[in-house]
Design a protein around this motif. Structure first.
Motif, PDB file in Angstrom:
ATOM      1  N   UNK A 157       0.826  -1.201   0.000  1.00  0.00           N
ATOM      2  CA  UNK A 157       0.000   0.000   0.000  1.00  0.00           C
ATOM      3  C   UNK A 157       0.861   1.253   0.000  1.00  0.00           C
ATOM      4  N   UNK A 158       0.536   2.147  -0.908  1.00  0.00           N
ATOM      5  CA  UNK A 158       1.292   3.374  -1.084  1.00  0.00           C
ATOM      6  C   UNK A 158       1.238   4.256   0.167  1.00  0.00           C
ATOM      7  N   UNK A 159       0.094   4.296   0.852  1.00  0.00           N
ATOM      8  CA  UNK A 159      -0.024   5.137   2.048  1.00  0.00           C
ATOM      9  C   UNK A 159       0.977   4.714   3.113  1.00  0.00           C
ATOM     10  N   UNK A 160       1.171   3.414   3.273  1.00  0.00           N
ATOM     11  CA  UNK A 160       2.133   2.948   4.281  1.00  0.00           C
ATOM     12  C   UNK A 160       3.572   3.248   3.863  1.00  0.00           C
ATOM     13  N   UNK A 161       3.818   3.263   2.554  1.00  0.00           N
ATOM     14  CA  UNK A 161       5.164   3.595   2.076  1.00  0.00           C
ATOM     15  C   UNK A 161       5.483   5.083   2.268  1.00  0.00           C
ATOM     16  N   UNK A 162       4.464   5.933   2.140  1.00  0.00           N
ATOM     17  CA  UNK A 162       4.698   7.378   2.255  1.00  0.00           C
ATOM     18  C   UNK A 162       4.537   7.916   3.673  1.00  0.00           C
ATOM     19  N   UNK A 163       3.902   7.162   4.554  1.00  0.00           N
ATOM     20  CA  UNK A 163       3.660   7.632   5.926  1.00  0.00           C
ATOM     21  C   UNK A 163       4.926   8.132   6.634  1.00  0.00           C
ATOM     22  N   UNK A 164       6.062   7.449   6.512  1.00  0.00           N
ATOM     23  CA  UNK A 164       7.257   7.921   7.227  1.00  0.00           C
ATOM     24  C   UNK A 164       7.735   9.318   6.807  1.00  0.00           C
ATOM     25  N   UNK A 165       7.295   9.803   5.656  1.00  0.00           N
ATOM     26  CA  UNK A 165       7.728  11.126   5.192  1.00  0.00           C
ATOM     27  C   UNK A 165       6.965  12.258   5.875  1.00  0.00           C
ATOM     28  N   UNK A 166       5.881  11.929   6.559  1.00  0.00           N
ATOM     29  CA  UNK A 166       5.177  12.907   7.364  1.00  0.00           C
ATOM     30  C   UNK A 166       4.392  13.969   6.619  1.00  0.00           C
ATOM     31  N   UNK A 167       4.022  13.710   5.373  1.00  0.00           N
ATOM     32  CA  UNK A 167       3.234  14.677   4.614  1.00  0.00           C
ATOM     33  C   UNK A 167       1.807  14.150   4.508  1.00  0.00           C
ATOM     34  N   UNK A 168       0.916  14.758   5.285  1.00  0.00           N
ATOM     35  CA  UNK A 168      -0.463  14.269   5.370  1.00  0.00           C
ATOM     36  C   UNK A 168      -1.184  14.312   4.029  1.00  0.00           C
ATOM     37  N   UNK A 169      -0.927  15.348   3.236  1.00  0.00           N
ATOM     38  CA  UNK A 169      -1.601  15.459   1.939  1.00  0.00           C
ATOM     39  C   UNK A 169      -1.170  14.330   1.003  1.00  0.00           C
ATOM     40  N   UNK A 170       0.117  14.032   0.986  1.00  0.00           N
ATOM     41  CA  UNK A 170       0.617  12.942   0.141  1.00  0.00           C
ATOM     42  C   UNK A 170       0.050  11.600   0.603  1.00  0.00           C
ATOM     43  N   UNK A 171      -0.042  11.406   1.911  1.00  0.00           N
ATOM     44  CA  UNK A 171      -0.587  10.158   2.442  1.00  0.00           C
ATOM     45  C   UNK A 171      -2.070  10.035   2.096  1.00  0.00           C
ATOM     46  N   UNK A 172      -2.784  11.149   2.102  1.00  0.00           N
ATOM     47  CA  UNK A 172      -4.200  11.122   1.721  1.00  0.00           C
ATOM     48  C   UNK A 172      -4.365  10.727   0.254  1.00  0.00           C
ATOM     49  N   UNK A 173      -3.555  11.299  -0.617  1.00  0.00           N
ATOM     50  CA  UNK A 173      -3.595  10.942  -2.045  1.00  0.00           C
ATOM     51  C   UNK A 173      -3.250   9.463  -2.206  1.00  0.00           C
ATOM     52  N   UNK A 174      -2.221   9.025  -1.478  1.00  0.00           N
ATOM     53  CA  UNK A 174      -1.805   7.628  -1.545  1.00  0.00           C
ATOM     54  C   UNK A 174      -2.912   6.705  -1.040  1.00  0.00           C
ATOM     55  N   UNK A 175      -3.601   7.115   0.009  1.00  0.00           N
ATOM     56  CA  UNK A 175      -4.705   6.318   0.531  1.00  0.00           C
ATOM     57  C   UNK A 175      -5.823   6.163  -0.485  1.00  0.00           C
ATOM     58  N   UNK A 176      -6.110   7.242  -1.206  1.00  0.00           N
ATOM     59  CA  UNK A 176      -7.122   7.173  -2.273  1.00  0.00           C
ATOM     60  C   UNK A 176      -6.681   6.204  -3.363  1.00  0.00           C
ATOM     61  N   UNK A 177      -5.398   6.244  -3.697  1.00  0.00           N
ATOM     62  CA  UNK A 177      -4.863   5.306  -4.686  1.00  0.00           C
ATOM     63  C   UNK A 177      -4.997   3.866  -4.187  1.00  0.00           C
ATOM     64  N   UNK A 178      -4.683   3.648  -2.917  1.00  0.00           N
ATOM     65  CA  UNK A 178      -4.801   2.299  -2.350  1.00  0.00           C
ATOM     66  C   UNK A 178      -6.228   1.775  -2.441  1.00  0.00           C
ATOM     67  N   UNK A 179      -7.198   2.635  -2.185  1.00  0.00           N
ATOM     68  CA  UNK A 179      -8.609   2.239  -2.295  1.00  0.00           C
ATOM     69  C   UNK A 179      -8.910   1.810  -3.727  1.00  0.00           C
ATOM     70  N   UNK A 180      -8.425   2.567  -4.694  1.00  0.00           N
ATOM     71  CA  UNK A 180      -8.670   2.235  -6.101  1.00  0.00           C
ATOM     72  C   UNK A 180      -8.035   0.904  -6.479  1.00  0.00           C
ATOM     73  N   UNK A 181      -6.805   0.677  -6.019  1.00  0.00           N
ATOM     74  CA  UNK A 181      -6.120  -0.574  -6.350  1.00  0.00           C
ATOM     75  C   UNK A 181      -6.819  -1.751  -5.671  1.00  0.00           C
ATOM     76  N   UNK A 182      -7.193  -1.595  -4.391  1.00  0.00           N
ATOM     77  CA  UNK A 182      -7.904  -2.683  -3.697  1.00  0.00           C
ATOM     78  C   UNK A 182      -9.220  -2.997  -4.399  1.00  0.00           C
TER      79      UNK A 182
END
Length: 77
Positions: free
Chosen positions: A45-70
């Motif tokens: 999941x992209x959100x888990x890969x980006x979480x350590x970078x601490x950018x909430x907006x990027x994690x939100x976009x990544x979370x939306x991508x994860x939903x689409x892929x799932x």
């Protein structure tokens, strides 16, 4: 095993604009493999890969991508 390399350049660009290292995870990979207990679909999941970078907006976009892929994987299975 089958490895699918999938992605949307616009989604990745929106994440990489906020977290440049996000580009190192593009495009995303889905692994499909048959095991003794059935077919398995794997996706990091992209959100888990980006979480350590601490950018909430990027994690939100990544979370939306994860939903689409799932959703895509669920519909395909």
């Amino acid at each position: 095993s089958i490895r699918l390399i999938i992605g949307n350049p616009l989604i990745m660009e929106s994440m990489a604009r906020l977290v440049p290292d996000a580009a190192s995870y593009a495009p995303v990979t889905v692994l499909i493999d048959r095991r003794s207990d059935g077919v398995h679909l794997s996706y990091d999941e992209m959100a888990s890969l980006l979480a350590p970078y601490g950018n909430a907006e990027a994690v939100e976009i990544a979370g939306d991508l994860d939903v689409k892929v799932r959703r895509l994987l669920q519909e395909a299975s």
